[in-house]
Design an enzyme around this catalytic site. Structure first.
Site, PDB file in Angstrom:
ATOM      1  N   TRP A  43     104.487  19.457 111.098  1.00 23.60           N
ATOM      2  CA  TRP A  43     104.534  18.402 111.995  1.00 23.60           C
ATOM      3  C   TRP A  43     105.879  17.808 111.739  1.00 23.60           C
ATOM      4  O   TRP A  43     106.326  16.725 112.204  1.00 23.60           O
ATOM      5  CB  TRP A  43     103.705  17.402 111.192  1.00 23.60           C
ATOM      6  N   ASP A  44     106.915  18.424 111.449  1.00 22.93           N
ATOM      7  CA  ASP A  44     108.281  18.195 111.404  1.00 22.93           C
ATOM      8  C   ASP A  44     108.843  17.470 112.560  1.00 22.93           C
ATOM      9  O   ASP A  44     109.910  16.740 112.672  1.00 22.93           O
ATOM     10  CB  ASP A  44     109.294  19.220 110.772  1.00 22.93           C
ATOM     11  N   GLU A  90      99.864  16.468  99.959  1.00 24.99           N
ATOM     12  CA  GLU A  90      99.104  17.632  99.774  1.00 24.99           C
ATOM     13  C   GLU A  90      98.696  18.003  98.347  1.00 24.99           C
ATOM     14  O   GLU A  90      97.919  18.904  98.031  1.00 24.99           O
ATOM     15  CB  GLU A  90     100.014  18.974 100.378  1.00 24.99           C
ATOM     16  N   LYS A 113     102.474  13.781  95.852  1.00 29.33           N
ATOM     17  CA  LYS A 113     103.574  14.850  96.083  1.00 29.33           C
ATOM     18  C   LYS A 113     104.547  14.075  97.102  1.00 29.33           C
ATOM     19  O   LYS A 113     105.757  13.901  96.605  1.00 29.33           O
ATOM     20  CB  LYS A 113     103.159  15.934  96.700  1.00 29.33           C
ATOM     21  N   GLN A 114     103.960  13.101  97.947  1.00 27.97           N
ATOM     22  CA  GLN A 114     105.088  12.621  98.938  1.00 27.97           C
ATOM     23  C   GLN A 114     104.656  11.197  99.308  1.00 27.97           C
ATOM     24  O   GLN A 114     103.066  11.003  99.290  1.00 27.97           O
ATOM     25  CB  GLN A 114     105.411  13.489 100.113  1.00 27.97           C
TER      26      GLN A 114
END
Length: 799
Positions: free
Chosen positions: A354-355, A493, A613-614
């Site tokens: 999805w960058d 994730e 994680k983010q």
């Protein structure tokens, strides 16, 4: 050190992989890592060359199971140029290698302005004397099929001969990522070599599954000395030209190697080998190629450069350099997406995630043709996404979390935890929010460019099919009176299932639900606003009954957003998870970014804990301005005031390990918006993610392109509050003392080079002279119109 150069002093074997990634040169069509020319792939060096979109699929056995992976292919190595010396009457010495000599001087210089990598060194060559070497390479930006390596040898105090071997090496594999070492990595087959006339050698091969033809040709010429012998050595996997050249004290010997690369995917060719040989044989000389290359880069810098003082500005320019090497104007002619790790290495197998969500907002305002090409990559794979949705029992389009050549799901079923050595199930394919990211990119591109033709045709098809998928995914819950989306994974994730659950997936991920609601709302508005004839054709193309829209509208207003403890929940049940002893883990481990791997190696699982994680919920603050996010929540029947958002930001800030380079970027962006003093801490981390390799070795496997582009957009949109909507530029600058002065130019609608500069609470907007319409600029407290040829300076209100 100049703001346009990066220097690496001395030979550092431990740091070679990182330097090679950061010194990659490319032009959007292909790129080559910054490995030294005499090296072969091993533990220290990794020469790699990658053509955008050139993939191959191989089967391997993992943990006793057959698995299939598609990889961006490491193509034949065009760099090899090695040498050895001899004095008169003596036999030749050993071939030179950087790893076996002591240097009097050794330096690499990456020149961003000219897009060249310069290597200079001096060493005592026993038994002859001191040799000085300068090597300059470029991957040509004007002609995307060319690359050049110039090597200048100067004997300082001796005379004799230098033997030079220039080659193309087809004996290569995909070996950049150590944790993939047990997988099948040999992608090339049918390697053939040959010679063309007296100066050119060639090599051709094919990928062994996708059957892409690859051809390289190398012309090697000498200036400053007449070779006493010249031999061509075509071999099975290496095409070689070997030269013996006399050398005298203080008289430079120049060896120029010009390489051409073509594949069968290229347009307007019938024979890759013939095209490569002709291009290499007829290419201009080094100086002419350098001139056209530098001119092409000067044009790119003119359209895209960002002006920020100090070290932050140097890093931002490096980031822009790598973005442009992966996604240049040449990309507009290709069928490629945004590889998460650029064309710089083999991590993530060169897949497209999805960058582009972090890349396109920057490109939209500088190179909109490239943005459109990247969206067309997604459009061409719409049928595959619709097929995937049908196979999952749903309508619409279910885009894959990882995409490659044809748009099928490329996400691996198993992934390796290097800490434990165990192969574990991989459920990240449940990140269906990638579809919302594609719809978001379509919408923002069309807002920035005014490209209504794309919005009403290909863009509308994608948005409607993605919206249709979300309607199918949402199930009505009578108890809450809301629609729920179950069995997904969000941007974080770490969490892919509930503790002890037999099936993967989570319910009502806030980011997924809110962005799905946004997509549905946009889809309904789009259909209603289309001219009647376009609406009819669009509905016919996607086979949509307009009678379905009321349900779309209902779902867009009634999707669930979970809450707990007065904050937005990452997903339903997040607040019921255990709290992690963060301090204890920080004391036990030097780095807990990959907390999931640490816990799994201990026999535990991160699914049990409130640990991310983010940024997940906070991604909403990255995509939407505060006002737009409030409106979106209000439309869903929830109130989102500043206090609730601040509590949510603080809550997740304490529970995030930043295992992704995107995390620091998003946190810095969001904290700048809520005017927090520690925003710069995260902005700086995003800037340093690759140059400092903060994730411990991952940059050597390829740069993090989304994070690099995101830091540019942090200046362009994050700090300025720049939005392109309602036929105007909307600006709401936020103060960030560590970055209080900056400027950039942008392309807005028909205006090229609109200058935006902020300095000392003054915002200056320069609109170049043209015949275009004036630009309407809207701030929080006023609106102005700036005509072509005018400069407008606005004093900003103090906080």
């Amino acid at each position: 050190m100049s703001e346009w150069t990066w220097r690496y002093e001395g030979h550092d074997p431990a740091g070679e992989r990182l330097r090679e990634s950061l010194c990659t040169l490319g032009n959007g069509y292909f790129a080559t890592r910054g490995a030294v020319p005499e090296s072969r792939a091993g533990l220290v060096h990794y020469p790699g060359t990658y053509v955008a979109g050139c993939y191959n699929r191989l089967e391997s056995t993992v943990a006793g199971h057959p698995v299939v992976n598609e990889d961006l292919v490491n193509l034949p190595n065009w760099l090899p140029l090695r040498f050895r010396l001899r004095s008169a009457g003596s036999p030749a010495g050993r071939w030179f290698t950087a790893d076996s000599h002591t240097f009097l001087q050794y330096r690499h210089t990456l020149d961003l302005r000219r897009a060249t990598l310069i290597r200079t060194f001096r060493y005592q060559a026993e038994p002859v004397g001191v040799l000085s070497v300068e090597q300059i390479r470029m991957v040509h930006m004007a002609d995307p099929h060319l690359a050049v390596l110039r090597t200048v040898f100067t004997a300082e105090d001796w005379s004799g001969e230098i033997e030079v071997e220039s080659a193309i090496d087809g004996d290569v594999t995909n070996a950049n990522v150590h944790r993939y070492r047990s997988l099948n990595r040999s992608h090339l087959a049918h390697v053939q070599t040959g010679v063309e006339e007296s100066e050119t050698v060639w090599l051709r091969c094919r990928t062994n599954s996708s059957d892409v033809g690859v051809a390289m040709a190398a012309r090697t010429v000498v200036h400053g000395g007449e070779p006493t012998s010249s031999r061509l050595h075509p071999a099975r996997h290496r095409a070689v030209r070997r030269l013996v050249i006399p050398i005298a004290p203080g008289v430079p010997v120049v060896v120029d190697k010009t390489v051409a690369l073509h594949t069968s995917r290229d347009p307007a060719i019938s024979d890759p080998l013939g095209a490569a040989v002709e291009r290499a044989s007829t290419a201009a000389d080094f100086h002419a190629l350098m001139e056209s290359h530098v001119t092409a880069w000067a044009q790119l810098w003119r359209h895209a450069d960002v002006q920020v003082p100090g070290q932050a500005g140097r890093v931002l320019r490096l980031h822009l350099f790598h973005v442009l090497q992966t996604l240049s104007p040449h990309t507009a002619d290709l069928d490629v997406g945004v590889p998460a790790r650029g064309l710089h290495g083999e991590a993530y197998r060169g897949h497209v995630f999805w960058d582009e969500l972090f890349v396109l907002p920057y490109l939209n305002l500088h190179f909109p043709d490239v943005s459109r090409a990247l969206l067309n990559y997604r459009y061409r794979r719409l049928p595959q996404a619709c097929r995937a949705a049908r196979e999952a029992g749903r309508a619409g389009a279910m885009y894959p979390w990882q995409s490659g050549s044809d748009g099928r799901e490329e996400t691996q079923r198993l992934h390796l935890n290097p800490r434990s050595g165990r192969w574990l199930p991989d459920h990240t394919r449940l990140q269906h929010h990638v579809g919302s990211a594609i719809a978001y990119n379509v919408w923002r591109y069309c807002e920035a460019t005014g490209d209504t033709e794309f919005l009403h045709t290909r863009g509308a098809e994608m948005v409607l099919q993605i919206a249709r998928f979300w309607v199918e995914a949402a199930a009505f819950d009578p108890e809450s009176g809301r629609y729920r989306i179950r069995g997904v994974v969000g941007p974080d994730e770490y969490h892919d299932s509930y503790p002890g659950a037999h099936r993967p997936g989570l319910d009502d991920n806030a980011y997924t639900n809110v962005t799905a609601a946004w997509v549905l709302g946009r889809a309904v508005d789009l259909v209603r606003r289309l001219p009647a004839w376009r609406r009819r054709e669009l509905l016919e193309r996607v086979e949509l009954d307009i009678g379905e829209l009321p349900r779309w509208e209902e779902v867009s207003r009634k999707l669930m957003v979970p809450y707990h403890q007065g904050v937005i929940s990452q997903f339903d049940g997040y607040g019921d998870l255990e709290e992690l002893d963060w301090e204890a883990y920080r004391e036990r481990y030097d780095d807990i970014r990959r907390l999931d791997r640490i816990l799994e190696a201990e026999g535990d699982t991160v699914n049990r804990y409130q640990a991310s994680k983010q940024a997940d919920v906070l991604m909403l603050g990255y995509l939407f301005s505060p006002a737009e996010l409030r409106q979106l929540f209000h439309r869903l029947g929830y109130e989102l005031d500043d206090e609730l958002w601040r509590r949510t930001v603080d809550y997740y800030l304490r529970r995030t390990s930043h295992g992704s380079t995107l995390s620091g970027l998003v946190h810095g962006w969001v904290l700048a918006r809520v005017r927090r003093a520690d925003a710069w801490k995260y902005c700086r981390e995003a800037l340093e993610a690759d140059i400092a390799d903060i994730q411990g070795g991952t940059t050597g496997e390829g740069v993090h392109l989304g994070a690099m582009a995101g830091t540019l957009d942090l200046v362009q949109r994050g700090l300025t509050g720049l939005e392109t909507r309602e036929e105007a530029l909307w600006l709401d600058p936020v103060p960030l003392p560590a970055l209080s002065e900056y400027g950039f130019s942008l392309r807005y609608r028909g205006h090229w080079g609109v200058g935006v500069r902020l300095r000392r609470e003054q915002l200056r907007i320069v609109v170049p002279d043209s015949e275009e319409s004036p630009i309407r600029v809207v701030l929080t407290d006023r609106a102005v119109t700036v005509a072509p040829g005018e400069t407008c300076t606005l004093v900003l209100p103090t906080a």
